[in-house]
Design a protein around this motif. Structure first.
Motif, PDB file in Angstrom:
ATOM      1  N   ALA A   1      19.672 116.821 -76.978  1.00 27.04           N
ATOM      2  CA  ALA A   1      19.274 115.969 -78.104  1.00 27.04           C
ATOM      3  C   ALA A   1      20.315 116.019 -79.218  1.00 27.04           C
ATOM      4  O   ALA A   1      20.408 115.085 -80.023  1.00 27.04           O
ATOM      5  N   PHE A   2      21.116 117.098 -79.271  1.00 30.76           N
ATOM      6  CA  PHE A   2      22.119 117.217 -80.323  1.00 30.76           C
ATOM      7  C   PHE A   2      23.198 116.133 -80.240  1.00 30.76           C
ATOM      8  O   PHE A   2      23.451 115.450 -81.236  1.00 30.76           O
ATOM      9  N   PRO A   3      23.879 115.980 -79.097  1.00 28.55           N
ATOM     10  CA  PRO A   3      24.894 114.920 -79.064  1.00 28.55           C
ATOM     11  C   PRO A   3      24.313 113.525 -79.274  1.00 28.55           C
ATOM     12  O   PRO A   3      24.957 112.662 -79.886  1.00 28.55           O
ATOM     13  N   ILE A   4      23.096 113.285 -78.781  1.00 28.26           N
ATOM     14  CA  ILE A   4      22.480 111.973 -79.007  1.00 28.26           C
ATOM     15  C   ILE A   4      22.313 111.733 -80.503  1.00 28.26           C
ATOM     16  O   ILE A   4      22.657 110.667 -81.027  1.00 28.26           O
ATOM     17  N   GLN A   5      21.803 112.737 -81.219  1.00 24.57           N
ATOM     18  CA  GLN A   5      21.589 112.573 -82.657  1.00 24.57           C
ATOM     19  C   GLN A   5      22.900 112.435 -83.412  1.00 24.57           C
ATOM     20  O   GLN A   5      23.021 111.602 -84.316  1.00 24.57           O
ATOM     21  N   LEU A   6      23.890 113.234 -83.055  1.00 23.60           N
ATOM     22  CA  LEU A   6      25.168 113.169 -83.760  1.00 23.60           C
ATOM     23  C   LEU A   6      25.843 111.813 -83.581  1.00 23.60           C
ATOM     24  O   LEU A   6      26.394 111.249 -84.533  1.00 23.60           O
ATOM     25  N   ILE A   7      25.794 111.288 -82.360  1.00 21.30           N
ATOM     26  CA  ILE A   7      26.341 109.945 -82.131  1.00 21.30           C
ATOM     27  C   ILE A   7      25.525 108.923 -82.912  1.00 21.30           C
ATOM     28  O   ILE A   7      26.062 108.008 -83.538  1.00 21.30           O
TER      29      ILE A   7
ATOM     30  N   GLY B   1      23.993 106.748 -78.355  1.00 22.05           N
ATOM     31  CA  GLY B   1      23.927 108.169 -78.029  1.00 22.05           C
ATOM     32  C   GLY B   1      23.268 108.443 -76.699  1.00 22.05           C
ATOM     33  O   GLY B   1      23.774 109.233 -75.888  1.00 22.05           O
ATOM     34  N   ALA B   2      22.141 107.799 -76.446  1.00 19.76           N
ATOM     35  CA  ALA B   2      21.433 107.999 -75.179  1.00 19.76           C
ATOM     36  C   ALA B   2      22.262 107.490 -74.011  1.00 19.76           C
ATOM     37  O   ALA B   2      22.328 108.136 -72.943  1.00 19.76           O
ATOM     38  N   GLN B   3      22.919 106.347 -74.188  1.00 21.20           N
ATOM     39  CA  GLN B   3      23.748 105.793 -73.125  1.00 21.20           C
ATOM     40  C   GLN B   3      24.955 106.683 -72.855  1.00 21.20           C
ATOM     41  O   GLN B   3      25.349 106.893 -71.699  1.00 21.20           O
ATOM     42  N   ALA B   4      25.545 107.236 -73.918  1.00 18.18           N
ATOM     43  CA  ALA B   4      26.698 108.117 -73.755  1.00 18.18           C
ATOM     44  C   ALA B   4      26.319 109.365 -72.973  1.00 18.18           C
ATOM     45  O   ALA B   4      27.054 109.787 -72.064  1.00 18.18           O
ATOM     46  N   LEU B   5      25.173 109.964 -73.292  1.00 17.19           N
ATOM     47  CA  LEU B   5      24.745 111.162 -72.559  1.00 17.19           C
ATOM     48  C   LEU B   5      24.571 110.848 -71.079  1.00 17.19           C
ATOM     49  O   LEU B   5      24.994 111.625 -70.213  1.00 17.19           O
TER      50      LEU B   5
ATOM     51  N   ASP C   1      15.694 105.918 -68.369  1.00 21.51           N
ATOM     52  CA  ASP C   1      16.855 105.186 -68.867  1.00 21.51           C
ATOM     53  C   ASP C   1      16.864 105.262 -70.393  1.00 21.51           C
ATOM     54  O   ASP C   1      15.889 105.705 -71.002  1.00 21.51           O
ATOM     55  N   PRO C   2      17.968 104.874 -71.053  1.00 20.79           N
ATOM     56  CA  PRO C   2      18.036 104.980 -72.506  1.00 20.79           C
ATOM     57  C   PRO C   2      16.898 104.267 -73.228  1.00 20.79           C
ATOM     58  O   PRO C   2      16.358 104.790 -74.211  1.00 20.79           O
ATOM     59  N   ALA C   3      16.511 103.094 -72.755  1.00 20.97           N
ATOM     60  CA  ALA C   3      15.426 102.355 -73.419  1.00 20.97           C
ATOM     61  C   ALA C   3      14.109 103.118 -73.323  1.00 20.97           C
ATOM     62  O   ALA C   3      13.347 103.199 -74.298  1.00 20.97           O
ATOM     63  N   GLY C   4      13.833 103.691 -72.150  1.00 19.17           N
ATOM     64  CA  GLY C   4      12.612 104.459 -71.973  1.00 19.17           C
ATOM     65  C   GLY C   4      12.625 105.733 -72.800  1.00 19.17           C
ATOM     66  O   GLY C   4      11.587 106.150 -73.351  1.00 19.17           O
ATOM     67  N   PHE C   5      13.786 106.363 -72.901  1.00 15.76           N
ATOM     68  CA  PHE C   5      13.945 107.562 -73.732  1.00 15.76           C
ATOM     69  C   PHE C   5      13.620 107.238 -75.188  1.00 15.76           C
ATOM     70  O   PHE C   5      12.831 107.934 -75.843  1.00 15.76           O
TER      71      PHE C   5
END
Length: 433
Positions: free
Chosen positions: A213-219, A249-253, A416-420
């Motif tokens: 969750a950290f990289p998603i939030q930082l992005i 962020g979610a897509q990048a992860l 997927d990112p949308a579901g996340f």
């Protein structure tokens, strides 16, 4: 985990309310001190019980003796518990007949709404905390009258020091790759690709406890901008997690996993396991908090580097290591004096040695070229850009569990990112509407 400045003051009168067990309701979110608030410690022998986690409470081994030396009639008993167990059991401990006097507050959760922690506003006024701390650093522990919305209202915890989540990197590995520390997201992705081509693990990641969750939030916050992003984290009505930054962020992860930038078994590695791997040379980059800087610095020595997450503005996830007073404490005056002591130079030095930042970095010194110097430089840059945002995990009482589950699904190919994004927003909406 985002992870402070402070006077003496006048007396403040307040109304006392009784504490409630978890899940109960009451007219006001929590209790206030009864009678007249006084600064300092009372006469006679006093024993304070303090609980925390090993990482956040490590500095207490030096802070407590210093406090006891100043106030010989007060003894502080310190107990720590693992992070996961601590958060699960905190409200039960606060509601019990053997409640500690002082407790680390990682997440506001339902502790305020259920009346388990003391309203510290009278002490904030008596000690002058509001003029001593920057507003943004106290706002993380202000709770509105509904007991859940953060950023406004009365104060329920006092900062001891601050964490910052940013980007660690192995200087020797970057030099071998022939690249500089990235200053933009595009440069970071280019460096990850080059590391993969060279046979390195580009990004060390442990997600057993949801730290992806950290990289998603930082992005997300570096893309959306800190001011806009903070509204959701604070629970401001009408906010949405479905932003361009969180989508990115979610897509990048997800993409980084597909490209093999982090280990396929990331969901089975906990944070300290990831730290151990990074220290042992497995990973060029590592997104983690300053609380692990001592371990990383001791392990990588001169090769350890740290920076704010790459972007146009310096941004970091962080909050204060903050302590609350139990509403059941019979030693509230002495406990408040201990909270005030947490702003002293002695406390700042002890906290910094464990990787936590004082509000004013000028109170500590770091040798140039060291990881400690990187931490100070990053902290100053983030504060200059007003880029410190609280942890998304703290947005609701159940958000940490949601982020653990949903990031694991995302990495495991079951989301997927949308579901996340929808799952995270659904959790938020249940609390904030």
């Amino acid at each position: 985990m985002k992870i402070a400045k402070l006077t003496a003051g006048a007396a403040v009168a307040a109304l006392a309310l009784s504490a409630c067990a978890p899940g109960s309701s009451q007219d006001k979110p929590a209790t206030k001190p009864g009678g007249t608030v006084q600064t300092g410690v009372p006469e006679g022998n006093v024993e304070l019980d303090l609980i925390a986690t090993p990482e956040s409470g490590a500095a207490m081994k030096e802070i407590i003796p210093a406090f006891e030396a100043k106030y010989p009639n007060v003894k502080v008993k310190y107990v720590d518990t693992s992070y996961e167990d601590y958060n699960k059991s905190l409200n039960l401990a606060l509601a019990s007949d053997t409640s500690p006097d002082i407790a680390l507050l990682n997440v506001v959760g339902t502790s305020v709404k259920d009346g388990l922690v003391l309203n510290l506003q009278p002490y904030a006024e008596a000690y002058g905390w509001e003029s001593a701390y920057p507003t943004g650093q106290l706002n993380q522990w202000r709770v509105a009258a509904d007991g859940t919305t953060l950023g406004s209202g009365d104060l329920y915890a006092a900062p001891a020091s601050f964490s910052q989540v940013g980007l660690y990197y192995n200087k020797a590995k970057l030099a071998k790759l022939g690249v500089e520390a990235p200053t933009t997201f595009e440069e970071l992705e280019a460096s990850l690709a080059k590391a993969k081509e060279a046979g390195e693990t580009p990004l060390q990641l442990g997600n057993k406890e949801g730290h992806a969750a950290f990289p998603i939030q930082l992005i997300g916050q570096s893309t959306d901008g800190p001011a806009s992003y903070a509204k959701w984290a604070f629970g401001e009505k009408g906010s949405s997690f479905d932003t361009a930054g969180n989508q990115k962020g979610a897509q990048a992860l997800l993409d980084w996993g597909t490209k093999g930038y982090y280990s396929k078994d990331a969901n089975g590695i906990d944070l300290q396991g990831a730290v151990d791997k990074f220290v042992n040379g497995d990973g060029v980059f590592f997104v983690d908090g300053s609380w692990d800087s001592k371990k990383i610095g001791d392990g990588l020595k001169a090769d350890a580097g740290f920076m704010p997450f790459p972007g146009a503005k310096a941004t970091a996830i962080g909050t204060s290591v903050a302590y609350a007073i139990s509403a059941r404490s019979e030693n509230q005056q002495a406990a408040a004096a201990f909270l005030d002591f947490l702003r002293t130079p002695e406390a700042a030095k002890a906290s910094f040695a464990q990787g936590f930042m004082p509000s004013d970095a000028s109170t500590v010194t770091a040798e140039p070229g060291t990881l400690s110097a990187d931490l100070v430089a990053a902290w100053n840059k983030v504060n200059a850009d007003d880029g410190l945002i609280g942890f998304n995990n703290n947005a609701t009482a159940t958000m940490n569990d949601t982020l653990v589950a949903e990031t694991q699904k995302l990495i495991g190919g079951k989301q997927d990112p949308a579901g996340f994004i929808k799952a995270v927003q659904d959790d938020w909406t249940k609390t904030h509407g």
